[in-house]
Design a protein around this motif. Structure first.
Motif, PDB file in Angstrom:
ATOM      1  N   UNK A 132      -3.177  -0.019  -4.686  1.00  0.00           N
ATOM      2  CA  UNK A 132      -3.411  -0.607  -6.010  1.00  0.00           C
ATOM      3  C   UNK A 132      -4.790  -1.246  -6.081  1.00  0.00           C
ATOM      4  N   UNK A 133      -5.265  -1.432  -7.294  1.00  0.00           N
ATOM      5  CA  UNK A 133      -6.565  -2.075  -7.493  1.00  0.00           C
ATOM      6  C   UNK A 133      -6.573  -3.455  -6.841  1.00  0.00           C
ATOM      7  N   UNK A 134      -7.634  -3.754  -6.120  1.00  0.00           N
ATOM      8  CA  UNK A 134      -7.754  -5.047  -5.459  1.00  0.00           C
ATOM      9  C   UNK A 134      -7.138  -5.105  -4.080  1.00  0.00           C
ATOM     10  N   UNK A 135      -6.675  -3.959  -3.552  1.00  0.00           N
ATOM     11  CA  UNK A 135      -6.068  -3.944  -2.217  1.00  0.00           C
ATOM     12  C   UNK A 135      -7.080  -4.359  -1.150  1.00  0.00           C
ATOM     13  N   UNK A 194       0.857  -1.185   0.000  1.00  0.00           N
ATOM     14  CA  UNK A 194       0.000   0.000   0.000  1.00  0.00           C
ATOM     15  C   UNK A 194       0.896   1.240   0.000  1.00  0.00           C
ATOM     16  N   UNK A 195       1.215   1.787  -1.167  1.00  0.00           N
ATOM     17  CA  UNK A 195       2.061   2.979  -1.233  1.00  0.00           C
ATOM     18  C   UNK A 195       1.412   4.173  -0.530  1.00  0.00           C
ATOM     19  N   UNK A 196       2.261   5.069  -0.027  1.00  0.00           N
ATOM     20  CA  UNK A 196       1.772   6.260   0.672  1.00  0.00           C
ATOM     21  C   UNK A 196       2.744   7.409   0.456  1.00  0.00           C
ATOM     22  N   UNK A 197       2.254   8.608   0.685  1.00  0.00           N
ATOM     23  CA  UNK A 197       3.111   9.794   0.579  1.00  0.00           C
ATOM     24  C   UNK A 197       2.648  10.850   1.565  1.00  0.00           C
ATOM     25  N   UNK A 198       3.367  11.019   2.684  1.00  0.00           N
ATOM     26  CA  UNK A 198       3.046  12.113   3.606  1.00  0.00           C
ATOM     27  C   UNK A 198       3.525  13.441   3.031  1.00  0.00           C
ATOM     28  N   UNK A 199       2.613  14.402   2.909  1.00  0.00           N
ATOM     29  CA  UNK A 199       2.968  15.718   2.362  1.00  0.00           C
ATOM     30  C   UNK A 199       3.466  16.602   3.501  1.00  0.00           C
ATOM     31  N   UNK A 200       4.618  16.256   4.004  1.00  0.00           N
ATOM     32  CA  UNK A 200       5.205  16.978   5.133  1.00  0.00           C
ATOM     33  C   UNK A 200       6.710  16.857   5.029  1.00  0.00           C
TER      34      UNK A 200
END
Length: 307
Positions: free
Chosen positions: A151-154, A120-126
């Protein structure tokens, strides 16, 4: 809050990983936080300051039996790290990241994720312009957004649990598709950083303005450019190389806007300039109203204490 993950492994121990460790500790979100960094010096500093509960000497050791693994390394290093840790990931574990580009991270990491492990990719905008294991602080994510790119199907349960972790660390959480994320960030982060690097480079090249004058007479605009341009060069090199298409698209649009402003200045078109600046001022007000900055005097900067 309740413990969400019994063991969290942070691969890379810079600003984001350090802040995650401190934020999880502040809220009691993890039973144990284990860390690893490629540099022996970084690992030693992390041990000395107690950044994690345990610091390992290999990425494989760090991820063993971890319920959540977060890749906090430059985008260009994701493939090698994912390849290294894959054999040690336990079934049911979640692998995430904090990279500011998502499509190339997915392409680099996903092929190495074993069956039964959730990615499950993530990106904190900090962030700040500082880096390294001493730069983290627990409040970094407070009231800032973290974007999840499942992603699709997570597995929805695991996506919701990761979202709860980020909320527990202080973030607001949104979800976004990878390519759209990369375009949005090209506008809001990547291109502004490139412009800041360029402006600071231009000042360095203008020998009619001495170095001492640039430093002494830096007004707010140039001062903020230098803050942005002080960011980690390895991270930003990888960002631009891995978000090439979106960044070039936005740079092309920026160039068109710049030419239009040049023409207005050359022709003395005050109406065009006033209309343009009024529109951009409204965007600034929107950012403040969204709680992503402050309209306090001097942008809320704390005055340096005198010795």
């Amino acid at each position: 809050m309740a413990v969400l993950y019994e063991r969290v492994a942070l691969i890379g121990l810079g600003l984001i990983a350090g802040s995650m460790s401190l934020a999880m500790r502040r809220a009691g979100l993890a039973g144990e936080v284990v860390g690893y960094a490629r540099s022996a010096e970084t690992r030693e500093i992390a041990r000395d300051i107690g950044l994690c509960d345990r610091v390992c000497d290999s990425a494989a050791d760090a991820v063993k039996d971890a319920d959540l693994v977060v890749l906090c390394v430059p985008v260009g290093a994701m493939d090698a790290v994912a390849r290294e840790i894959a054999p040690m990931l336990k079934p049911g574990a979640v692998v995430s990241d904090v990279g500011s580009v998502k499509r190339t991270v997915i392409d680099a990491v996903a092929p190495h994720i074993p069956d039964g492990v959730h990615f499950i990719p993530a990106h904190p905008l900090a962030g700040t312009e500082h880096s390294g294991p001493r730069s983290g602080f627990a409040e970094l994510f407070d009231d800032r957004f973290c974007i999840l790119v499942p992603p699709e199907g997570s597995d929805r349960t695991e996506v919701d649990r990761l979202a709860a972790l980020w909320r527990g660390m202080g973030s607001q959480v949104d979800e976004m598709e990878a390519d759209h994320h990369d375009l949005v960030l090209a506008v809001t982060s990547h291109t502004p950083h490139l412009i800041a690097y360029t402006m600071v480079g231009v000042a360095d090249d203008l020998r009619r303005v001495t170095d001492s004058e640039v430093i002494k007479y830096s007004a707010a605009g140039f001062r903020d450019f230098t803050r942005i341009a002080a960011s980690d060069p390895v991270m930003w090199r990888d960002v631009f190389l891995n978000n090439k298409e979106a960044t070039l698209e936005i740079l092309g649009r920026f160039t068109e806007e710049l030419f239009a402003l040049q023409r207005a200045i050359r022709q003395g078109d005050g109406d065009h300039l006033h209309e343009y600046f009024t529109h951009t001022r409204a965007i600034r007000r929107g950012i403040i109203e969204a709680g992503q900055d402050t309209d306090a005097p001097d942008f809320g900067r704390k005055k340096a204490k005198s010795d």
